[in-house]
Design an enzyme around this catalytic site. Structure first.
Site, PDB file in Angstrom:
ATOM      1  N   HIS A  68      11.157 -10.021  13.855  1.00 22.86           N
ATOM      2  CA  HIS A  68      10.733 -11.308  13.296  1.00 22.86           C
ATOM      3  C   HIS A  68      10.321 -12.275  14.415  1.00 22.86           C
ATOM      4  CE1 HIS A  68      14.387 -13.032  14.825  1.00 22.86           C
ATOM      5  NE2 HIS A  68      15.021 -11.966  14.360  1.00 22.86           N
ATOM      6  N   ASP A 102      15.649  -7.456  16.595  1.00 24.65           N
ATOM      7  CA  ASP A 102      15.585  -6.915  17.961  1.00 24.65           C
ATOM      8  C   ASP A 102      16.462  -5.671  18.147  1.00 24.65           C
ATOM      9  OD1 ASP A 102      17.969  -8.536  17.865  1.00 24.65           O
ATOM     10  OD2 ASP A 102      18.049  -8.399  20.045  1.00 24.65           O
TER      11      ASP A 102
END
Ligand code: NAG
Ligand code: NAG
Ligand code: NAG
Length: 383
Positions: free
Chosen positions: A28, A272
């Site tokens: 994101h 991540d």
């Protein structure tokens, strides 16, 4: 003279090189911290337009730019997919986390802006695109594997000394100063949390004088060490990345075999840790943090009747024109023959949540099946 045949001959080598499938997983975009970073932080939740944890305008822009880049690469340079959304070609999956869902929407806004008959309101270049998610009340083993309950992984991690143990003594003074300035007890267990300061800086929020460039560099380094330590061995990585590798492996082969259910593009909106785990599982990690809006890409190409897999990492995200770097799977060429790819990747896969659960409870799905086989054999013999 008729030019057509020679033109066709010229086009032939191009026609022989075909893109069949792409998988893209992104992190994101830029976001707000999850909570007030430290008690004396001058920037409370009102500094973030959508509140804690959420995507910011900067983050939306990053994802929109990624969508433009994907649009250009897969509908213009390669006409892999249609420039209008087609559910037979494209599947979009996201974690149920709001910043990932909003990131997926931002990518779709530019990847599949409506054209022609798909324009439903004049002057409004947006159309809805379906985004699938696993559900709010469940941990997503595919796209949020870092939250998946995994005792064997936890055991492995607690057996290790803290990754910042070796730097603890030399930074004692720094931790004392941070404790004074932040209004909370700072030590190796929480110092990487100050990474939130870099989120504030990325959004132009003014920092107190004690936040120097030197301090920020140190905190980034602490974060890098702590975060990569979660994934940086083949054993650790497979717990968190094996199921996604299994998913890619099966989708790539379904596309190569021309299976009816196969999509041309599968797009994943995530986090991540998910990208890091994937990079480490495949053995292509660079020991750096995964930047916001970064994407890992696997492409299946057919060249002169042979299938090849190419891996890319688009970790430079500053513009829609930023180029990805190509990754080379250890033991293979940069353009990896599918059979070799399969041979290298199959042992890294987990194909079902059951296999993941088995690995997480026993440390090995193989061993537990072996164990089961012995029990069955024993039962059979002793009858
Ligand atoms: C949050 O910060 C703003 C701006 O500094 C301030 O006006 C507001 O009173 C603060 N709110 C709380 C709950 O601390
Ligand atoms: C991107 O990845 C490449 C290859 O691992 C690396 O050399 C480069 O420093 C990375 N750049 C960023 C911005 O992370
Ligand atoms: C997952 O499926 C692939 C393809 O059938 C196979 O090669 C691989 O061994 C499987 N992985 C596991 C852990 O069973």
């Amino acid at each position: 003279m008729n030019l057509l045949p020679s033109l066709l001959l010229l086009l032939l080598p191009l026609a022989q090189c075909e893109l069949l499938f792409v998988a893209v997983i992104w992190r994101h975009g830029l976001r707000a911290p999850s909570r007030l970073p430290y008690p004396l932080d001058p920037h409370n939740e009102t500094a973030w337009q959508r509140g804690w944890k959420e995507l910011t305008n900067e983050g939306i822009k990053q994802m929109y730019d990624l969508g433009l880049w994907l649009h250009n690469r897969y509908t213009v340079e390669n006409t892999l997919i249609n420039s209008v959304f087609n559910k037979k070609e494209v599947l979009v999956l996201s974690t149920d986390v709001e910043r990932a869902l909003c990131s997926a929407q931002s990518v779709m806004a530019s990847l599949f802006a409506p054209e022609g008959e798909f324009v439903w309101k004049r002057g409004f270049a947006w159309q809805p695109v379906p985004i699938h998610s696993y559900g709010e009340d469940r941990t997503d083993p595919l796209l949020k594997p870092t939250d998946f309950p995994c005792p064997a992984y936890d055991k492995l991690m607690t057996a290790d000394t803290h990754p910042l143990q070796s730097v603890a003594e030399s930074n004692d003074q720094l931790f004392k100063e941070l404790t004074k300035n932040t209004g909370m007890e700072v030590n190796i267990k929480n110092v990487d949390d100050f990474y939130d300061i870099t989120r504030e800086m990325a959004h132009g929020l003014k920092q107190p004088d004690w936040v120097t460039d030197g301090l920020v560099d140190k905190i980034k380094e602490f974060k890098r060490i702590v975060r990569t330590n979660e994934f940086n061995s083949p054993v650790k990585a497979r717990f968190r990345g094996g199921y996604l590798v299994g998913d890619w492996h099966s989708r790539i082969n379904a596309a190569a075999n021309g299976e009816k259910k196969a999509k041309k593009a599968v797009l994943y909106s995530s986090h991540d840790g998910t990208l890091s785990a994937l990079l480490y599982t495949l053995g292509v990690a660079n020991d750096q943090l995964v930047p916001h809006a970064a994407a890992i890409i696997a492409e299946l190409h057919r060249e002169a009747g042979k299938d090849f897999v190419k891996l890319w990492y688009r970790n430079e995200t500053s513009a829609p024109t930023s180029d990805p770097v190509q990754l080379t799977l250890p033991g293979c060429e940069t353009s990896c023959h599918l059979a070799t790819f399969n041979a290298i990747v199959a042992p890294l896969t987990l194909n079902t949540t059951k296999q993941l659960e088995e690995l997480c409870s026993s440390g090995s799905p193989f061993l537990s099946s072996l164990f089961l086989a012995f029990i069955l054999l024993y039962v059979a013999i002793s009858r």
